[in-house]
Design a protein around this motif. Structure first.
Motif, PDB file in Angstrom:
ATOM      1  N   GLY A 165       9.098  62.529  28.119  1.00 33.31           N
ATOM      2  CA  GLY A 165       9.368  62.892  29.505  1.00 33.31           C
ATOM      3  C   GLY A 165      10.844  63.022  29.849  1.00 33.31           C
ATOM      4  N   PRO A 166      11.671  61.997  29.548  1.00 31.37           N
ATOM      5  CA  PRO A 166      13.098  62.098  29.870  1.00 31.37           C
ATOM      6  C   PRO A 166      13.787  63.280  29.181  1.00 31.37           C
ATOM      7  CG  PRO A 166      12.504  59.830  29.405  1.00 31.37           C
ATOM      8  CD  PRO A 166      11.322  60.664  29.027  1.00 31.37           C
ATOM      9  N   TRP A 167      13.405  63.550  27.919  1.00 37.70           N
ATOM     10  CA  TRP A 167      14.017  64.664  27.197  1.00 37.70           C
ATOM     11  C   TRP A 167      13.624  66.002  27.830  1.00 37.70           C
ATOM     12  CZ3 TRP A 167      17.506  63.629  23.394  1.00 37.70           C
ATOM     13  CH2 TRP A 167      17.504  62.326  22.881  1.00 37.70           C
ATOM     14  N   ILE A 168      12.357  66.107  28.231  1.00 41.18           N
ATOM     15  CA  ILE A 168      11.905  67.331  28.898  1.00 41.18           C
ATOM     16  C   ILE A 168      12.625  67.509  30.223  1.00 41.18           C
ATOM     17  CG2 ILE A 168       9.908  68.465  29.960  1.00 41.18           C
ATOM     18  CD1 ILE A 168       8.156  67.038  27.859  1.00 41.18           C
ATOM     19  N   ALA A 169      12.766  66.406  30.978  1.00 49.70           N
ATOM     20  CA  ALA A 169      13.462  66.468  32.267  1.00 49.70           C
ATOM     21  C   ALA A 169      14.908  66.899  32.076  1.00 49.70           C
ATOM     22  CB  ALA A 169      13.396  65.112  32.963  1.00 49.70           C
ATOM     23  N   LEU A 170      15.561  66.376  31.024  1.00 49.57           N
ATOM     24  CA  LEU A 170      16.950  66.756  30.752  1.00 49.57           C
ATOM     25  C   LEU A 170      17.057  68.234  30.404  1.00 49.57           C
ATOM     26  CD1 LEU A 170      19.919  66.039  30.320  1.00 49.57           C
ATOM     27  CD2 LEU A 170      19.344  65.329  27.980  1.00 49.57           C
ATOM     28  N   ALA A 171      16.134  68.710  29.569  1.00 49.58           N
ATOM     29  CA  ALA A 171      16.161  70.123  29.167  1.00 49.58           C
ATOM     30  C   ALA A 171      15.954  71.038  30.369  1.00 49.58           C
ATOM     31  CB  ALA A 171      15.093  70.386  28.111  1.00 49.58           C
ATOM     32  N   VAL A 172      14.991  70.688  31.226  1.00 49.99           N
ATOM     33  CA  VAL A 172      14.715  71.507  32.413  1.00 49.99           C
ATOM     34  C   VAL A 172      15.913  71.497  33.355  1.00 49.99           C
ATOM     35  CG1 VAL A 172      13.278  71.684  34.484  1.00 49.99           C
ATOM     36  CG2 VAL A 172      12.218  71.210  32.265  1.00 49.99           C
ATOM     37  N   THR A 173      16.524  70.316  33.519  1.00 46.78           N
ATOM     38  CA  THR A 173      17.686  70.202  34.401  1.00 46.78           C
ATOM     39  C   THR A 173      18.847  71.053  33.889  1.00 46.78           C
ATOM     40  OG1 THR A 173      17.039  67.932  34.973  1.00 46.78           O
ATOM     41  CG2 THR A 173      19.296  68.584  35.475  1.00 46.78           C
ATOM     42  N   CYS A 174      19.116  70.973  32.588  1.00 42.17           N
ATOM     43  CA  CYS A 174      20.206  71.769  32.008  1.00 42.17           C
ATOM     44  C   CYS A 174      19.924  73.264  32.142  1.00 42.17           C
ATOM     45  CB  CYS A 174      20.399  71.410  30.534  1.00 42.17           C
ATOM     46  SG  CYS A 174      21.114  69.769  30.265  1.00 42.17           S
ATOM     47  N   LEU A 175      18.668  73.645  31.923  1.00 44.73           N
ATOM     48  CA  LEU A 175      18.301  75.061  32.044  1.00 44.73           C
ATOM     49  C   LEU A 175      18.526  75.558  33.466  1.00 44.73           C
ATOM     50  CD1 LEU A 175      17.088  77.580  30.719  1.00 44.73           C
ATOM     51  CD2 LEU A 175      14.819  76.731  31.366  1.00 44.73           C
ATOM     52  N   PHE A 176      18.155  74.731  34.443  1.00 44.82           N
ATOM     53  CA  PHE A 176      18.336  75.132  35.842  1.00 44.82           C
ATOM     54  C   PHE A 176      19.808  75.343  36.178  1.00 44.82           C
ATOM     55  CE2 PHE A 176      19.379  73.734  40.180  1.00 44.82           C
ATOM     56  CZ  PHE A 176      18.727  74.728  40.902  1.00 44.82           C
ATOM     57  N   PHE A 177      20.640  74.357  35.815  1.00 47.20           N
ATOM     58  CA  PHE A 177      22.057  74.466  36.175  1.00 47.20           C
ATOM     59  C   PHE A 177      22.764  75.556  35.374  1.00 47.20           C
ATOM     60  CE2 PHE A 177      21.484  70.013  37.756  1.00 47.20           C
ATOM     61  CZ  PHE A 177      21.760  70.307  39.088  1.00 47.20           C
ATOM     62  N   ALA A 178      22.258  75.839  34.172  1.00 51.19           N
ATOM     63  CA  ALA A 178      22.840  76.934  33.390  1.00 51.19           C
ATOM     64  C   ALA A 178      22.643  78.268  34.090  1.00 51.19           C
ATOM     65  CB  ALA A 178      22.220  76.965  32.000  1.00 51.19           C
ATOM     66  N   THR A 179      21.546  78.394  34.844  1.00 53.36           N
ATOM     67  CA  THR A 179      21.303  79.633  35.586  1.00 53.36           C
ATOM     68  C   THR A 179      22.111  79.697  36.882  1.00 53.36           C
ATOM     69  OG1 THR A 179      19.428  78.703  36.831  1.00 53.36           O
ATOM     70  CG2 THR A 179      18.949  79.718  34.685  1.00 53.36           C
ATOM     71  N   GLN A 180      22.652  78.544  37.303  1.00 52.77           N
ATOM     72  CA  GLN A 180      23.392  78.499  38.558  1.00 52.77           C
ATOM     73  C   GLN A 180      24.899  78.607  38.375  1.00 52.77           C
ATOM     74  OE1 GLN A 180      21.576  78.418  41.527  1.00 52.77           O
ATOM     75  NE2 GLN A 180      19.933  78.682  40.022  1.00 52.77           N
ATOM     76  N   SER A 181      25.377  78.238  37.183  1.00 53.88           N
ATOM     77  CA  SER A 181      26.819  78.270  36.939  1.00 53.88           C
ATOM     78  C   SER A 181      27.089  78.638  35.487  1.00 53.88           C
ATOM     79  CB  SER A 181      27.458  76.917  37.262  1.00 53.88           C
ATOM     80  OG  SER A 181      28.814  76.883  36.867  1.00 53.88           O
ATOM     81  N   ALA A 182      27.934  79.633  35.296  1.00 56.33           N
ATOM     82  CA  ALA A 182      28.282  80.057  33.935  1.00 56.33           C
ATOM     83  C   ALA A 182      29.112  79.011  33.215  1.00 56.33           C
ATOM     84  CB  ALA A 182      29.044  81.381  33.991  1.00 56.33           C
ATOM     85  N   ARG A 183      29.747  78.121  33.961  1.00 62.29           N
ATOM     86  CA  ARG A 183      30.602  77.082  33.361  1.00 62.29           C
ATOM     87  C   ARG A 183      29.810  75.908  32.832  1.00 62.29           C
ATOM     88  NH1 ARG A 183      34.452  75.135  37.847  1.00 62.29           N
ATOM     89  NH2 ARG A 183      34.891  73.620  36.209  1.00 62.29           N
ATOM     90  N   PHE A 184      28.559  75.767  33.274  1.00 63.39           N
ATOM     91  CA  PHE A 184      27.830  74.528  32.991  1.00 63.39           C
ATOM     92  C   PHE A 184      27.679  74.253  31.497  1.00 63.39           C
ATOM     93  CE2 PHE A 184      23.918  72.199  32.091  1.00 63.39           C
ATOM     94  CZ  PHE A 184      24.197  71.011  32.745  1.00 63.39           C
ATOM     95  N   LEU A 185      27.279  75.240  30.726  1.00 66.50           N
ATOM     96  CA  LEU A 185      26.997  75.018  29.301  1.00 66.50           C
ATOM     97  C   LEU A 185      28.232  75.147  28.410  1.00 66.50           C
ATOM     98  CD1 LEU A 185      23.539  76.751  28.732  1.00 66.50           C
ATOM     99  CD2 LEU A 185      24.055  74.315  28.911  1.00 66.50           C
ATOM    100  N   SER A 186      29.405  75.249  28.993  1.00 70.65           N
ATOM    101  CA  SER A 186      30.618  75.295  28.178  1.00 70.65           C
ATOM    102  C   SER A 186      30.840  73.941  27.514  1.00 70.65           C
ATOM    103  CB  SER A 186      31.826  75.659  29.039  1.00 70.65           C
ATOM    104  OG  SER A 186      32.126  74.631  29.966  1.00 70.65           O
ATOM    105  N   GLY A 187      31.426  73.963  26.315  1.00 71.81           N
ATOM    106  CA  GLY A 187      31.687  72.712  25.609  1.00 71.81           C
ATOM    107  C   GLY A 187      32.576  71.790  26.405  1.00 71.81           C
ATOM    108  N   GLU A 188      33.544  72.336  27.098  1.00 66.20           N
ATOM    109  CA  GLU A 188      34.452  71.534  27.909  1.00 66.20           C
ATOM    110  C   GLU A 188      33.711  70.783  29.005  1.00 66.20           C
ATOM    111  OE1 GLU A 188      38.384  72.155  30.809  1.00 66.20           O
ATOM    112  OE2 GLU A 188      37.331  73.868  29.946  1.00 66.20           O
ATOM    113  N   ASN A 189      32.774  71.477  29.662  1.00 66.78           N
ATOM    114  CA  ASN A 189      32.044  70.844  30.766  1.00 66.78           C
ATOM    115  C   ASN A 189      31.071  69.790  30.257  1.00 66.78           C
ATOM    116  OD1 ASN A 189      31.335  70.802  33.712  1.00 66.78           O
ATOM    117  ND2 ASN A 189      29.338  71.348  32.874  1.00 66.78           N
ATOM    118  N   LEU A 190      30.360  70.073  29.172  1.00 66.53           N
ATOM    119  CA  LEU A 190      29.406  69.097  28.630  1.00 66.53           C
ATOM    120  C   LEU A 190      30.126  67.859  28.112  1.00 66.53           C
ATOM    121  CD1 LEU A 190      26.910  71.464  26.777  1.00 66.53           C
ATOM    122  CD2 LEU A 190      26.668  70.393  29.033  1.00 66.53           C
TER     123      LEU A 190
END
Length: 319
Positions: free
Chosen positions: A15-40
């Protein structure tokens, strides 16, 4: 085809891993900076203190206890180690050892009050929270300690992993989780801890010293709070007497979101790391979206309630 050997899908652990994946996917669609190595990398740096606090908190919650004092004990440890080094000129390594000793001592005090006087962990740690807060303010005179020796800020330094800067504190947090995972999963003391949390009386009848396990758990938790103090000092570069005032709730939030049951005996330590990262991702992602911090707190509160409700329903379903 026989299905007798098929294992059920461990949704509680996934459950927690799925929640994390869904959360990251959502924010990746909202901001191009989110999945950058610097931001993570920044997210991991932001959660490393709460993440280490959550290790100690997980150990306690697995025994069906709770520790409200962790944030303020951490703050006291940070003030002690920095004040000893700066004001008294003590060797930085010795000063750090003194800070770790203070936080471990508070953990030991919590454990003794819970086991010897049989006080509820909630009441004990609520009391020591206030005691630690008062001592921190009195001892530091509410003043921030600056001009720290380089040894105390070393874990705040970074190194390059490809094109991304990674903090030494982040690596320390991950190594601590790996160690805690191994001990809980592969050793007899780890199994004893789960047994005590699941059914203290049954554990006692099998020869496990329940009180001894609890005292060790609370003391170890205190040691982890001291390590969290080291990371906090390294990250901020100061000894801050006002640190830790919300970290206790953040640590509990991380543990609950990570799938550890507040009723004890069930949970995975790596889930607490995921829970801490989920909180960090939410705050980081909402900041990138320009959402006010008050709404970040609101969403975190909702997540905690949902996680506890899911735990309660799963317990009822297992009966």
């Amino acid at each position: 085809m026989s299905t007798t050997n098929k294992r059920p899908i461990p949704w509680g652990a996934l459950g927690p891993w799925i929640a994390l994946a869904v959360t990251c996917l959502f924010f990746a669609t909202q901001s191009a900076r989110f999945l950058s190595g610097e931001n993570l990398s920044l997210v991991l740096q932001q959660v490393m203190v709460v993440g280490v606090l959550a290790i100690g908190q997980t150990l306690i919650i697995l025994t069906a206890g709770i520790d409200l004092s962790c944030g303020m004990v951490m703050a006291l440890g940070g003030v002690v180690m920095t004040k000893f080094a700066v004001d008294y000129g003590l060797n930085p390594y010795a000063a750090i050892a003194c800070g770790l000793g203070v936080t471990t001592g508070f953990g030991l005090l919590n454990g003794l009050l819970v086991t010897r006087i049989k006080l509820p962990p909630f009441i004990v740690t609520l009391g020591t929270l206030n005691i630690a807060f008062a001592i921190t303010q009195i001892y530091s005179e509410s003043q921030t300690i600056t001009n720290l020796p380089s040894v105390m800020t070393a874990l705040g330094e970074t190194f390059n992993l490809g094109s991304t800067e990674v903090s030494l504190g982040t690596v320390t947090m991950l190594l601590l989780y790996a160690m805690a995972w191994f001990v809980l999963r592969e050793t007899a003391p780890g199994r004893h801890l789960y047994a005590v949390g699941n059914n203290p009386e049954a554990a006692r009848l099998t020869g496990i010293s329940v009180d001894r396990v609890l005292v060790i758990v609370y003391s170890l938790a205190g040691l982890f709070y001291g390590i969290a103090a080291m990371l906090s000092v390294a990250r901020t570069g100061v000894g801050d007497p006002n640190a830790g005032q919300t970290e206790n709730l953040d640590a509990i939030t991380a543990v609950v979101l990570g799938g550890t049951s507040l009723f004890g005996g069930r949970g995975i330590i790596l889930g607490s790391l995921v829970g801490a990262v989920i909180v960090g991702v939410f705050r980081n992602g909402l900041t990138l979206m320009g959402v006010a911090s008050v709404y970040q707190t609101l969403i975190t509160g909702i997540l905690v309630i949902l996680a506890v409700a899911a735990d309660q329903m799963s317990r009822k379903g297992a009966r």
